[in-house]
Motif scaffolding. Sequence first.
Motif, PDB file in Angstrom:
ATOM      1  N   LEU A  63      -2.371 -14.986  -1.504  1.00  0.00           N
ATOM      2  CA  LEU A  63      -3.000 -13.741  -1.953  1.00  0.00           C
ATOM      3  C   LEU A  63      -3.175 -12.761  -0.792  1.00  0.00           C
ATOM      4  CD1 LEU A  63      -5.765 -15.048  -4.396  1.00  0.00           C
ATOM      5  CD2 LEU A  63      -3.575 -13.993  -4.999  1.00  0.00           C
ATOM      6  N   ASP A  64      -3.483 -13.287   0.378  1.00  0.00           N
ATOM      7  CA  ASP A  64      -3.735 -12.412   1.524  1.00  0.00           C
ATOM      8  C   ASP A  64      -2.485 -11.725   2.036  1.00  0.00           C
ATOM      9  OD1 ASP A  64      -6.471 -12.269   1.860  1.00  0.00           O
ATOM     10  OD2 ASP A  64      -6.596 -14.104   3.043  1.00  0.00           O
ATOM     11  N   THR A  65      -1.296 -12.187   1.636  1.00  0.00           N
ATOM     12  CA  THR A  65      -0.100 -11.437   1.997  1.00  0.00           C
ATOM     13  C   THR A  65      -0.114 -10.053   1.344  1.00  0.00           C
ATOM     14  OG1 THR A  65       1.211 -12.406   0.196  1.00  0.00           O
ATOM     15  CG2 THR A  65       1.281 -13.515   2.345  1.00  0.00           C
ATOM     16  N   LEU A  66      -0.856  -9.915   0.269  1.00  0.00           N
ATOM     17  CA  LEU A  66      -1.092  -8.599  -0.338  1.00  0.00           C
ATOM     18  C   LEU A  66      -2.439  -8.021   0.087  1.00  0.00           C
ATOM     19  CD1 LEU A  66      -0.642  -6.251  -2.313  1.00  0.00           C
ATOM     20  CD2 LEU A  66      -1.495  -7.735  -4.142  1.00  0.00           C
ATOM     21  N   LEU A  67      -3.495  -8.825   0.041  1.00  0.00           N
ATOM     22  CA  LEU A  67      -4.845  -8.291   0.191  1.00  0.00           C
ATOM     23  C   LEU A  67      -5.150  -7.825   1.613  1.00  0.00           C
ATOM     24  CD1 LEU A  67      -6.874 -10.726  -2.078  1.00  0.00           C
ATOM     25  CD2 LEU A  67      -5.856  -8.507  -2.646  1.00  0.00           C
ATOM     26  N   GLU A  68      -4.670  -8.532   2.617  1.00  0.00           N
ATOM     27  CA  GLU A  68      -4.975  -8.121   3.983  1.00  0.00           C
ATOM     28  C   GLU A  68      -4.406  -6.740   4.307  1.00  0.00           C
ATOM     29  OE1 GLU A  68      -4.029 -11.185   6.786  1.00  0.00           O
ATOM     30  OE2 GLU A  68      -5.791 -12.375   6.251  1.00  0.00           O
ATOM     31  N   PRO A  69      -3.128  -6.463   4.037  1.00  0.00           N
ATOM     32  CA  PRO A  69      -2.668  -5.088   4.278  1.00  0.00           C
ATOM     33  C   PRO A  69      -3.310  -4.068   3.339  1.00  0.00           C
ATOM     34  CG  PRO A  69      -0.906  -6.424   3.341  1.00  0.00           C
ATOM     35  CD  PRO A  69      -2.009  -7.355   3.701  1.00  0.00           C
ATOM     36  N   LEU A  70      -3.584  -4.467   2.086  1.00  0.00           N
ATOM     37  CA  LEU A  70      -4.210  -3.542   1.149  1.00  0.00           C
ATOM     38  C   LEU A  70      -5.576  -3.096   1.654  1.00  0.00           C
ATOM     39  CD1 LEU A  70      -4.266  -2.144  -1.654  1.00  0.00           C
ATOM     40  CD2 LEU A  70      -5.236  -4.266  -2.574  1.00  0.00           C
ATOM     41  N   ILE A 198       4.967   5.663   0.331  1.00  0.00           N
ATOM     42  CA  ILE A 198       4.936   4.289   0.818  1.00  0.00           C
ATOM     43  C   ILE A 198       4.285   4.291   2.197  1.00  0.00           C
ATOM     44  CG2 ILE A 198       6.316   2.307   1.584  1.00  0.00           C
ATOM     45  CD1 ILE A 198       8.365   3.040  -0.554  1.00  0.00           C
ATOM     46  N   ILE A 199       3.170   3.562   2.329  1.00  0.00           N
ATOM     47  CA  ILE A 199       2.426   3.545   3.592  1.00  0.00           C
ATOM     48  C   ILE A 199       2.496   2.195   4.299  1.00  0.00           C
ATOM     49  CG2 ILE A 199       0.875   5.438   3.001  1.00  0.00           C
ATOM     50  CD1 ILE A 199      -1.219   3.404   2.123  1.00  0.00           C
ATOM     51  N   PHE A 200       3.064   1.193   3.618  1.00  0.00           N
ATOM     52  CA  PHE A 200       3.257  -0.127   4.221  1.00  0.00           C
ATOM     53  C   PHE A 200       4.327  -0.840   3.422  1.00  0.00           C
ATOM     54  CE2 PHE A 200       2.608  -4.703   4.317  1.00  0.00           C
ATOM     55  CZ  PHE A 200       2.397  -4.964   5.668  1.00  0.00           C
ATOM     56  N   GLN A 201       5.205  -1.553   4.128  1.00  0.00           N
ATOM     57  CA  GLN A 201       6.206  -2.349   3.408  1.00  0.00           C
ATOM     58  C   GLN A 201       6.720  -3.478   4.290  1.00  0.00           C
ATOM     59  OE1 GLN A 201      10.203  -0.713   2.158  1.00  0.00           O
ATOM     60  NE2 GLN A 201       9.378  -1.137   0.121  1.00  0.00           N
ATOM     61  N   THR A 206       4.553  -4.078  -0.831  1.00  0.00           N
ATOM     62  CA  THR A 206       4.706  -2.637  -0.681  1.00  0.00           C
ATOM     63  C   THR A 206       3.396  -1.979  -1.088  1.00  0.00           C
ATOM     64  OG1 THR A 206       7.060  -2.788  -1.215  1.00  0.00           O
ATOM     65  CG2 THR A 206       6.053  -0.599  -1.320  1.00  0.00           C
ATOM     66  N   ILE A 207       2.922  -1.077  -0.254  1.00  0.00           N
ATOM     67  CA  ILE A 207       1.689  -0.358  -0.558  1.00  0.00           C
ATOM     68  C   ILE A 207       1.988   1.124  -0.647  1.00  0.00           C
ATOM     69  CG2 ILE A 207      -0.648   0.175   0.235  1.00  0.00           C
ATOM     70  CD1 ILE A 207      -0.756  -2.563   1.489  1.00  0.00           C
ATOM     71  N   PHE A 208       1.561   1.719  -1.763  1.00  0.00           N
ATOM     72  CA  PHE A 208       1.779   3.132  -2.044  1.00  0.00           C
ATOM     73  C   PHE A 208       0.430   3.853  -2.010  1.00  0.00           C
ATOM     74  CE2 PHE A 208       4.800   0.585  -4.488  1.00  0.00           C
ATOM     75  CZ  PHE A 208       6.003   1.253  -4.380  1.00  0.00           C
ATOM     76  N   ARG A 209       0.492   5.160  -1.734  1.00  0.00           N
ATOM     77  CA  ARG A 209      -0.717   5.984  -1.831  1.00  0.00           C
ATOM     78  C   ARG A 209      -0.392   7.209  -2.669  1.00  0.00           C
ATOM     79  NH1 ARG A 209      -3.750   6.420   3.417  1.00  0.00           N
ATOM     80  NH2 ARG A 209      -1.914   7.563   4.133  1.00  0.00           N
ATOM     81  N   ALA A 210      -1.314   7.548  -3.566  1.00  0.00           N
ATOM     82  CA  ALA A 210      -1.143   8.726  -4.417  1.00  0.00           C
ATOM     83  C   ALA A 210      -1.397   9.996  -3.619  1.00  0.00           C
ATOM     84  CB  ALA A 210      -2.115   8.649  -5.602  1.00  0.00           C
TER      85      ALA A 210
END
Length: 211
Positions: A63-70, A198-201, A206-210
């Motif tokens: 889960l932290d592979t997503l949550l830590e960067p998020l 895209i602010i992280f990948q 992948t993390i996006f910002r509106a």
Amino acid sequence: MVCTLCGESSGYYAQVIGRDYYSCPGCGLVFMDPGQRLNPLEEKDRYTMHENHIPDPGYLHFLDTLLEPLMEFIPRGSTGLDYGSGPYPMLAQVMTDRGYSVEIFDPFFAPRSPRSTDFSWVSCCEVAEHFYKPLEDWERLASFLAPRGVLGVRTNLVKPDMTPGLFQGWHYPRDPTHVSLYRQETMAWLARHLNLEIIFQNPVTTIFRAG
């Protein structure tokens, strides 16, 4: 075959355990022949086999592979939505334990529409590959974001050098519920279409910002 994401004519890519996959030259999506998908009951039964309710260190690391960067991009204590929470909403529990407020949505296990459409963040962990109508689902994901809200998606990307032969041996398409598989260029196409940045990948997150 018409791409299920962007609608462009797509060529044959590979066969995996009797299921045919196509590759879109427009957005880069690799998708299963829609006629070979599981029906809703079969799909739900497959999800109930997942044992993601056990809070062992290995699953928490996953889960932290997503949550830590998020968490690097969202305000501490903010309210988010876990989209596709599954039968055991462990991600929501982890984020609640870390001081965040979390709503959940899942078309099978938590189908009530979220109370808000203005979340500071939305998480989507190992869900996007299950999208039967990817354009509709991604547009819905983006619609839940507040201005400058953050969308964190975990799904394994098809590597740039992945040949059809390597694809056949990859574990991801061997799951019959994995019908929409993404490349980096697919994520870039989605960012443009949805007016996101895209602010992280990395190869799985992948993390996006509106805007």
